[in-house]
Design an enzyme around this catalytic site. Structure first.
Site, PDB file in Angstrom:
ATOM      1  N   CYS B  98    -106.521 -15.031  45.810  1.00 21.33           N
ATOM      2  CA  CYS B  98    -106.607 -14.262  47.059  1.00 21.33           C
ATOM      3  C   CYS B  98    -108.038 -13.775  47.136  1.00 21.33           C
ATOM      4  O   CYS B  98    -108.397 -12.816  46.456  1.00 21.33           O
ATOM      5  CB  CYS B  98    -105.625 -13.088  47.065  1.00 21.33           C
ATOM      6  N   CYS B 101    -108.311  -9.998  48.671  1.00 13.76           N
ATOM      7  CA  CYS B 101    -107.864  -8.804  47.935  1.00 13.76           C
ATOM      8  C   CYS B 101    -107.156  -9.270  46.673  1.00 13.76           C
ATOM      9  O   CYS B 101    -107.813  -9.846  45.800  1.00 13.76           O
ATOM     10  CB  CYS B 101    -106.995  -7.895  48.813  1.00 13.76           C
ATOM     11  N   SER B 102    -105.841  -9.071  46.564  1.00 12.77           N
ATOM     12  CA  SER B 102    -105.146  -9.502  45.352  1.00 12.77           C
ATOM     13  C   SER B 102    -103.709  -9.882  45.653  1.00 12.77           C
ATOM     14  O   SER B 102    -102.819  -9.631  44.863  1.00 12.77           O
ATOM     15  CB  SER B 102    -105.203  -8.402  44.295  1.00 12.77           C
ATOM     16  N   CYS B 103    -103.470 -10.498  46.816  1.00 15.22           N
ATOM     17  CA  CYS B 103    -102.110 -10.924  47.189  1.00 15.22           C
ATOM     18  C   CYS B 103    -101.546 -11.805  46.080  1.00 15.22           C
ATOM     19  O   CYS B 103    -102.211 -12.717  45.595  1.00 15.22           O
ATOM     20  CB  CYS B 103    -102.135 -11.696  48.510  1.00 15.22           C
TER      21      CYS B 103
END
Lengths: 94, 193
Positions: B98, B101-103
């Protein structure tokens, strides 16, 4: 906004809303202005650019778009592909 | 006395009672969400992968509708984003990142590892996936095309890895033990120890 079918060649809008004020954008900078191929429709989702600010959020089609890394970064060796989820509002049919 | 000086259980109880009094969320809903979060771990995703390796119908469902396939194994997906599954083949290897962000598919893989959220991984995975894989000791044939899946929007993605050789006749339970979170992100591939 045109309805796009799998196999369609598309270009991502070359736009920088973050330069105009507060923005929440799910379109990575590295695909803006670049050309790719639509591979599948992922359904419809409310526009996160509005949801992030608690504004009324229209429903947008979401697509999977495939890019060749050499079309994103010409110096890429060896070649690979990048698959990105993009909303219809960011895509132009070629 | 400031609230920070109270034991966290008392702060949590006070917050719950306010939320409940305002009719926003009940205690039962909060405790159910905590239980669901604690159950989420890579073992859940591994069960799905192992079943897909032995059951062609389940494999087809997994690739068509990851959320439904997870629910079929009693994994709670209510409230989770839709789950997509990218199938590795001898010709195509998927790597999930991602960049924004950090999906991460938490419902089936649990909390993302620290490096998954790092700026270095997010920047390098899309630019130099083969270099990133090499650092994990993952070397793929040159004929295998790498497809980086940038998890930018409403879906969460996991990889269905290739079943390792020399596992013929193995049970689902035994196969599931081979599958790690890194295999389902795509930085590694499952191996027989």
């Amino acid at each position: 906004m045109p309805t796009l079918e799998p196999g369609a060649k598309v270009r991502v809008r070359l736009d920088w809303p973050e330069a105009r004020g507060p923005a929440h954008i799910r379109t990575p900078h590295y695909v803006r202005g670049r050309e790719g191929t639509l591979v599948r429709s992922l359904g419809e989702f409310r526009n996160p650019e509005d949801l992030a600010f608690a504004r009324p959020a229209p429903v947008l089609p979401l697509y999977h778009v495939l890019f060749s890394a050499k079309d994103l970064w010409p110096d890429t060796r060896p070649e690979h592909d990048v698959l990105v989820e993009l909303y219809g509002s960011w895509l132009e049919a070629l | 006395m400031k609230w920070e000086q109270y034991p966290e259980e008392r702060v949590f109880a006070a917050l719950r009672s306010v939320l409940s009094a305002k009719g926003l969320v009940t205690d039962a809903e909060i405790f159910e969400t905590i239980a669901v979060t604690e159950r989420a771990s890579p073992e859940q995703g591994a069960r799905m992968v192992a079943k897909a390796w032995v059951d062609p119908d389940y494999r087809a469902l997994l690739l068509r509708d990851g959320t439904r396939a997870a629910e079929l194994l009693n994994i709670t997906m209510r409230g989770a984003p839709p789950l997509g599954v990218a199938e590795n083949t001898p010709d195509v290897h998927h790597l999930v990142v991602c960049t924004l962000c950090s999906c991460y598919p938490r419902a089936v893989l649990g909390y993302p590892p620290f490096w998954y959220k790092s700026v270095a991984y997010r920047a390098r995975a899309v630019r130099d996936p083969r270099g990133v894989l090499a650092e994990w000791g993952t070397v793929l044939p040159e004929s295998t095309r790498i497809r980086v899946v940038d998890s930018t929007a409403d879906y969460r993605w996991m990889v269905l890895p290739l079943r390792p050789a020399n596992t013929e006749g193995w049970s689902e339970e035994r196969l599931a033990k081979l599958v790690r979170a890194t295999d389902m992100i795509g930085v590694t591939v499952p191996k027989v120890p």
